[in-house]
Write an enzyme that holds these catalytic residues in place. Structure first.
Site, short mmCIF file in Angstrom:
data_model
loop_
_atom_site.label_atom_id
_atom_site.label_comp_id
_atom_site.label_asym_id
_atom_site.label_seq_id
_atom_site.Cartn_x
_atom_site.Cartn_y
_atom_site.Cartn_z
N PRO A 10 0.79 -1.23 0.00
CA PRO A 10 0.00 0.00 0.00
C PRO A 10 0.82 1.29 0.00
O PRO A 10 1.82 1.41 0.74
CB PRO A 10 -0.80 -0.09 1.31
CG PRO A 10 -0.89 -1.55 1.59
CD PRO A 10 0.36 -2.16 1.05
N ASN A 11 0.38 2.20 -0.84
CA ASN A 11 0.92 3.58 -0.94
C ASN A 11 2.27 3.67 -1.63
O ASN A 11 2.76 4.78 -1.87
CB ASN A 11 0.99 4.25 0.45
CG ASN A 11 -0.38 4.32 1.10
OD1 ASN A 11 -1.30 4.86 0.49
ND2 ASN A 11 -0.52 3.79 2.28
N ARG A 18 5.20 11.00 -2.40
CA ARG A 18 4.79 10.73 -1.03
C ARG A 18 5.97 10.94 -0.06
O ARG A 18 7.02 10.30 -0.22
CB ARG A 18 4.36 9.26 -0.97
CG ARG A 18 4.15 8.72 0.41
CD ARG A 18 4.08 7.20 0.40
NE ARG A 18 3.78 6.73 1.72
CZ ARG A 18 4.08 5.51 2.15
NH1 ARG A 18 4.65 4.63 1.35
NH2 ARG A 18 3.79 5.17 3.38
N TYR A 23 11.06 8.99 1.78
CA TYR A 23 11.14 7.93 0.75
C TYR A 23 11.90 8.35 -0.51
O TYR A 23 12.13 7.51 -1.38
CB TYR A 23 9.73 7.44 0.40
CG TYR A 23 9.00 6.87 1.59
CD1 TYR A 23 9.49 5.73 2.23
CD2 TYR A 23 7.86 7.47 2.11
CE1 TYR A 23 8.86 5.21 3.36
CE2 TYR A 23 7.21 6.95 3.22
CZ TYR A 23 7.72 5.83 3.84
OH TYR A 23 7.10 5.31 4.96
N ASN A 74 8.16 -5.43 -0.42
CA ASN A 74 8.04 -4.34 0.53
C ASN A 74 6.55 -4.29 0.90
O ASN A 74 5.75 -3.73 0.16
CB ASN A 74 8.49 -3.01 -0.09
CG ASN A 74 8.43 -1.87 0.93
OD1 ASN A 74 7.76 -1.99 1.96
ND2 ASN A 74 9.08 -0.78 0.63
N ALA A 77 2.98 -0.66 5.09
CA ALA A 77 2.42 -0.67 6.45
C ALA A 77 1.95 -2.06 6.88
O ALA A 77 1.93 -2.38 8.07
CB ALA A 77 1.27 0.32 6.54
N HIS A 80 3.76 -4.40 9.49
CA HIS A 80 3.69 -4.28 10.94
C HIS A 80 2.52 -5.03 11.58
O HIS A 80 2.49 -5.18 12.79
CB HIS A 80 3.65 -2.79 11.31
CG HIS A 80 4.68 -1.98 10.57
ND1 HIS A 80 6.03 -2.25 10.66
CD2 HIS A 80 4.57 -0.96 9.67
CE1 HIS A 80 6.69 -1.41 9.87
NE2 HIS A 80 5.82 -0.63 9.26
N GLU A 98 12.48 -9.24 2.60
CA GLU A 98 11.67 -8.07 2.94
C GLU A 98 12.54 -6.82 2.80
O GLU A 98 13.65 -6.77 3.35
CB GLU A 98 11.17 -8.21 4.37
CG GLU A 98 10.24 -7.11 4.82
CD GLU A 98 9.88 -7.25 6.29
OE1 GLU A 98 9.34 -8.29 6.70
OE2 GLU A 98 10.15 -6.29 7.04
N HIS A 100 12.68 -2.46 2.91
CA HIS A 100 12.06 -1.17 3.22
C HIS A 100 12.99 -0.06 2.78
O HIS A 100 14.22 -0.17 2.97
CB HIS A 100 11.78 -1.04 4.72
CG HIS A 100 10.85 -2.09 5.19
ND1 HIS A 100 9.50 -2.01 4.99
CD2 HIS A 100 11.08 -3.28 5.78
CE1 HIS A 100 8.93 -3.11 5.46
NE2 HIS A 100 9.88 -3.90 5.93
N SER A 102 12.97 3.10 3.97
CA SER A 102 13.43 3.88 5.13
C SER A 102 14.02 2.95 6.20
O SER A 102 13.81 1.73 6.16
CB SER A 102 12.24 4.65 5.73
OG SER A 102 11.25 3.75 6.21
N ARG A 107 12.46 5.22 13.18
CA ARG A 107 11.13 5.82 13.03
C ARG A 107 10.21 5.48 14.22
O ARG A 107 10.68 5.04 15.26
CB ARG A 107 10.55 5.38 11.69
CG ARG A 107 11.45 5.80 10.52
CD ARG A 107 10.81 5.55 9.17
NE ARG A 107 9.62 6.37 9.02
CZ ARG A 107 8.69 6.15 8.07
NH1 ARG A 107 8.84 5.14 7.23
NH2 ARG A 107 7.63 6.94 7.98
N ARG A 111 6.64 0.94 13.78
CA ARG A 111 7.32 0.47 12.55
C ARG A 111 8.48 -0.46 12.87
O ARG A 111 9.08 -1.04 11.98
CB ARG A 111 7.83 1.64 11.73
CG ARG A 111 6.73 2.52 11.19
CD ARG A 111 7.29 3.56 10.22
NE ARG A 111 6.39 4.68 10.12
CZ ARG A 111 5.32 4.74 9.32
NH1 ARG A 111 5.04 3.75 8.51
NH2 ARG A 111 4.54 5.81 9.31
C1 DQA Z 1 8.03 1.29 4.27
C2 DQA Z 1 7.97 1.53 5.79
C3 DQA Z 1 6.57 1.28 6.32
O1 DQA Z 1 6.54 1.50 7.73
C4 DQA Z 1 5.59 2.24 5.68
O2 DQA Z 1 4.29 1.99 6.10
C5 DQA Z 1 5.69 2.23 4.18
C6 DQA Z 1 7.00 2.14 3.55
C7 DQA Z 1 9.42 1.60 3.69
O3 DQA Z 1 9.67 1.17 2.56
O4 DQA Z 1 10.23 2.28 4.31
O5 DQA Z 1 4.70 2.39 3.49
O6 DQA Z 1 7.75 -0.08 4.03
#
Ligand code: DQA
Length: 146
Positions: A10-11, A18, A23, A74, A77, A80, A98, A100, A102, A107, A111
């Site tokens: 998501p996102n 964003r 990011y 990835n 969210a 978590h 996996e 990420h 960030s 953070r 997270r």
């Molecule tokens: C993320 C970190 C997650 O906590 C966050 O919800 C994301 C991006 C990252 O790539 O750093 O959407 O997965």
């Protein structure tokens, strides 16, 4: 050629606009293009998938995992709290990394826990988009050693 799935949750379709302070400026399209260039050098084929829906991600994993050599995910969210993504990965018996963008450990506290990482080979976080390339290098080496 061995095929690797690159799955984003998501996102992550909003990369590039964003929260760019966290990011970065690269769009998902740019990131995928970079990965495709690297994959060509490593003689790997990539299949990309992004969804904002947990169910669609699970359907994709169930459908594609039996036919590929590895997966980079990835889960955003969902990392978590999604026991369903975790179970989908555990069910398919595939090497999964996996990633990420960030550094989760710098953070918010929520997270810092991944419910997905325990069923993955490992977790890469904090290296920006380069984390996906690191995961791809792992698969290149691991598949050569098979
Ligand atoms: C993320 C970190 C997650 O906590 C966050 O919800 C994301 C991006 C990252 O790539 O750093 O959407 O997965």
């Amino acid at each position: 050629m061995p095929r690797i799935l690159v799955v984003n949750g998501p996102n992550l379709n909003l990369l590039g606009t964003r929260e760019t302070d966290i990011y970065g400026p690269l769009t998902l399209e740019d990131l995928n293009e970079r990965l495709n260039n690297l994959a060509a050098d490593l003689e790997l084929e990539l299949t990309f998938f992004q969804s904002n829906s947990e169910g669609e991600l699970i359907d994709f994993i169930q459908k594609e995992a039996p036919n590929v050599s590895g997966m980079i995910i990835n889960p955003a969210a969902l990392t978590h709290y999604s026991y369903a993504i975790r179970d989908a990965i555990a069910a398919v018996k595939l090497e999964v990394i996996e990633v990420h963008i960030s550094n989760l450990h710098q953070r918010e506290e929520f997270r810092q826990k991944s419910v997905v990482a325990p069923v993955c080979v490992g977790q890469i976080c904090g290296f920006g988009p380069y984390g996906y390339a690191m995961a791809l290098s792992y698969f290149s080496d691991a598949l050569r050693e098979e």
